[in-house]
Write an enzyme that holds these catalytic residues in place. Structure first.
Site, PDB file in Angstrom:
ATOM      1  N   HIS A  87      -6.979  38.298  14.143  1.00  7.56           N
ATOM      2  CA  HIS A  87      -7.959  38.794  14.991  1.00  7.56           C
ATOM      3  C   HIS A  87      -6.877  39.283  16.077  1.00  7.56           C
ATOM      4  O   HIS A  87      -6.138  38.742  16.594  1.00  7.56           O
ATOM      5  CB  HIS A  87      -8.438  37.798  15.840  1.00  7.56           C
ATOM      6  N   ASP A 166     -22.754  34.157  22.488  1.00  9.60           N
ATOM      7  CA  ASP A 166     -21.695  35.129  22.686  1.00  9.60           C
ATOM      8  C   ASP A 166     -22.168  36.535  22.617  1.00  9.60           C
ATOM      9  O   ASP A 166     -21.708  37.049  23.540  1.00  9.60           O
ATOM     10  CB  ASP A 166     -20.447  34.882  21.477  1.00  9.60           C
ATOM     11  N   ARG A 173     -21.535  39.955  30.429  1.00  9.69           N
ATOM     12  CA  ARG A 173     -19.963  39.734  31.279  1.00  9.69           C
ATOM     13  C   ARG A 173     -19.718  41.263  31.463  1.00  9.69           C
ATOM     14  O   ARG A 173     -18.948  41.858  32.276  1.00  9.69           O
ATOM     15  CB  ARG A 173     -18.953  39.068  30.407  1.00  9.69           C
ATOM     16  N   SER A 188     -15.131  33.080  23.509  1.00  7.64           N
ATOM     17  CA  SER A 188     -15.979  34.474  22.927  1.00  7.64           C
ATOM     18  C   SER A 188     -15.129  34.580  21.450  1.00  7.64           C
ATOM     19  O   SER A 188     -15.970  34.567  20.390  1.00  7.64           O
ATOM     20  CB  SER A 188     -15.838  35.304  23.619  1.00  7.64           C
ATOM     21  N   LYS A 192     -16.459  33.009  17.329  1.00 12.55           N
ATOM     22  CA  LYS A 192     -16.866  33.714  16.401  1.00 12.55           C
ATOM     23  C   LYS A 192     -15.965  33.766  14.958  1.00 12.55           C
ATOM     24  O   LYS A 192     -16.215  33.585  14.112  1.00 12.55           O
ATOM     25  CB  LYS A 192     -16.777  35.163  16.586  1.00 12.55           C
TER      26      LYS A 192
HETATM   27  N1  URA Z   1     -13.444  40.257  22.593  1.00 12.84           N
HETATM   28  C1  URA Z   1     -14.506  39.390  22.410  1.00 12.84           C
HETATM   29  O1  URA Z   1     -14.795  38.992  21.160  1.00 12.84           O
HETATM   30  N2  URA Z   1     -14.765  38.520  23.317  1.00 12.84           N
HETATM   31  C2  URA Z   1     -14.264  38.676  24.527  1.00 12.84           C
HETATM   32  O2  URA Z   1     -14.693  38.056  25.619  1.00 12.84           O
HETATM   33  C3  URA Z   1     -13.146  39.780  24.818  1.00 12.84           C
HETATM   34  C4  URA Z   1     -12.987  40.463  23.683  1.00 12.84           C
END
Ligand code: URA
Length: 428
Positions: A87, A166, A173, A188, A192
């Site tokens: 990621h 999320d 947010r 967050s 995932k």
């Molecule tokens: N990417 C995400 O998936 N979540 C965040 O809070 C910031 C970047």
């Protein structure tokens, strides 16, 4: 009528007053928000209290867990290979996922990657792949499993069942000035990635003007928080802190970046993209417990390219289709003679965005061909008037605003202040 065990206002007040939230409070507030019992304005206030007052490691871990439990958790244990994913926190010209997934698959580790679309000045992997005619981002879990068995790599969109808490919270947010809270970013991203079911995870945490985290101290704090969350969840997790003060490679834009990724898979491509791809591949293989394959050999012998072609074709794409081109181009010349000392990632990212490569709102379309091609990178010698950048767009009225974005982002002469490609490594 069901009785709720807590009142949202009490949870907000507790965090406002610097108290540690209990596991029961966290479980409830995340679940109740997902169910619509906690209102957006209440969750906004709580998110702001978290941004201002922080969370303990225990709280972040429980919050992440509650977000995972809001949806499904994928399971790849039926595969005969280990799994690993990467990621990136996002940057300009960051196309590494494209060559990396097939490369790691060619080394015998399956890559189940759920990706997103871009918002703002950073590009999204799905937008890039969608520039390939026919390619589709939406796959069922059964299709993902079949592709992981046949090809070894999948890059697709996260379904609505993955961490729905999320999805709702991130959108909130975004409009309440609470994206930047490290506990919320870490939970967050990691909710995932853990729900995605990967066995190993390599995090590429970007640092610099084009990154989410502009300074190395906050980037390291984010990396340490995420590595801790992965480790506690049983996912072998490593983070690299890498430079995003200047764009990666020589292209920023959807089809332009696919073209550059294919060059890397063909054994060419820009040195920084090749170096970071190999570095991350080695980290993924090591985290997955595979130490007898050198990914450089898989690039050289064409097997990574084979995996790419099969991965694209399995999702309906034509790997031989010509890359879409924007209708109009505009050349930006070098302003002076000397070494190029700065090509600012944020400036180039905003320029590409304004040319049509990115979107301002989630529902906006993106242009496949729009973007920026860089003919020189910091450290290269340039001569006044030589082509430095070529801007690509379908709508020539976009050039003016793109050129404005580049003002102050290019410097020739003086000392180069470029960050090293890798600034640090974080392990559990
Ligand atoms: N990417 C995400 O998936 N979540 C965040 O809070 C910031 C970047």
């Amino acid at each position: 009528m069901t009785t709720e065990p807590f009142a949202a206002v009490d949870v907000i007040v507790a965090k406002r007053d610097h108290c540690e939230l209990s596991e029961a409070q966290i479980d409830w507030v995340v679940d109740a928000y997902t169910r619509g019992v906690v209102a957006d304005e209440q969750m906004s206030a709580l998110a702001m209290a978290i941004l201002l007052n922080g969370m303990t490691g225990q709280e972040i871990s429980r919050w992440t867990d509650a977000m995972i439990r809001s949806g499904e958790r994928m399971d790849w244990s039926a595969l005969d290979r280990p799994t690993a994913d990467k990621h990136s926190t996002g940057g300009v010209g960051d196309k590494i996922t494209l060559p990396l997934g097939p490369l790691v698959a060619a080394c015998g580790v399956a890559v189940p990657q759920l990706s997103g679309r871009g918002l703002g000045h950073t590009g999204g992997t799905l937008d890039k792949l969608e520039s390939i005619p026919g390619w589709r981002a939406a796959l069922s879990n059964a299709e993902m499993l079949a592709q992981l068995r046949d090809v070894g790599a999948v890059i697709c969109a996260a379904g609505s069942g993955l961490a729905p808490a999320d999805k709702k919270l991130y959108a909130l947010r975004d409009v309440t000035g609470t994206v930047e809270a490290i506990p919320l970013i870490a939970s967050s991203i990691m909710s995932k990635k853990i729900a995605e079911g990967t066995g190993a995870l390599v995090l590429d945490v970007k640092v610099g003007s084009g990154a989410f985290m502009k300074d190395a101290v906050r980037a390291r704090e984010l990396a340490e928080t995420m590595v801790g969350l992965g480790d506690r969840a049983g996912v072998r997790t490593v983070a690299l802190l890498t430079a995003m003060d200047t764009p990666l490679g020589r292209t920023a834009g959807n089809a332009l970046e696919v073209e550059e990724s294919v060059e890397v898979l063909a054994g060419g491509g820009p040195a920084d993209v090749v170096a970071l791809t190999l570095l991350l591949a080695r980290e993924m293989l090591a985290a997955a417990g595979v130490d007898d394959v050198d990914p450089a050999d898989r690039l050289a012998d064409g097997s990574a390219m084979d995996a790419w072609r099969r991965m694209i074709a399995a999702q309906g794409g034509d790997p031989d289709a010509p890359h879409p081109r924007a209708r109009e181009t505009h050349v930006v010349p070098a302003p002076a003679t000397g070494p190029l000392t700065r090509l600012d990632a944020y400036a180039v990212g905003v320029a590409a965005w304004r040319l049509g490569a990115g979107r301002a709102r989630k529902e906006d379309p993106v242009s496949a061909g729009a973007g920026v091609v860089m003919h020189a990178k910091p450290g290269d010698a340039v001569t006044v008037g030589q082509p430095l950048l070529t801007l690509h767009t379908d709508e020539p009225t976009r050039f003016v605003r793109a050129l404005q974005a580049l003002e102050g982002g290019i410097e020739v002469g003086g000392a180069t202040e470029a960050l090293p490609l890798v600034l640090g490594r974080v392990t559990a």
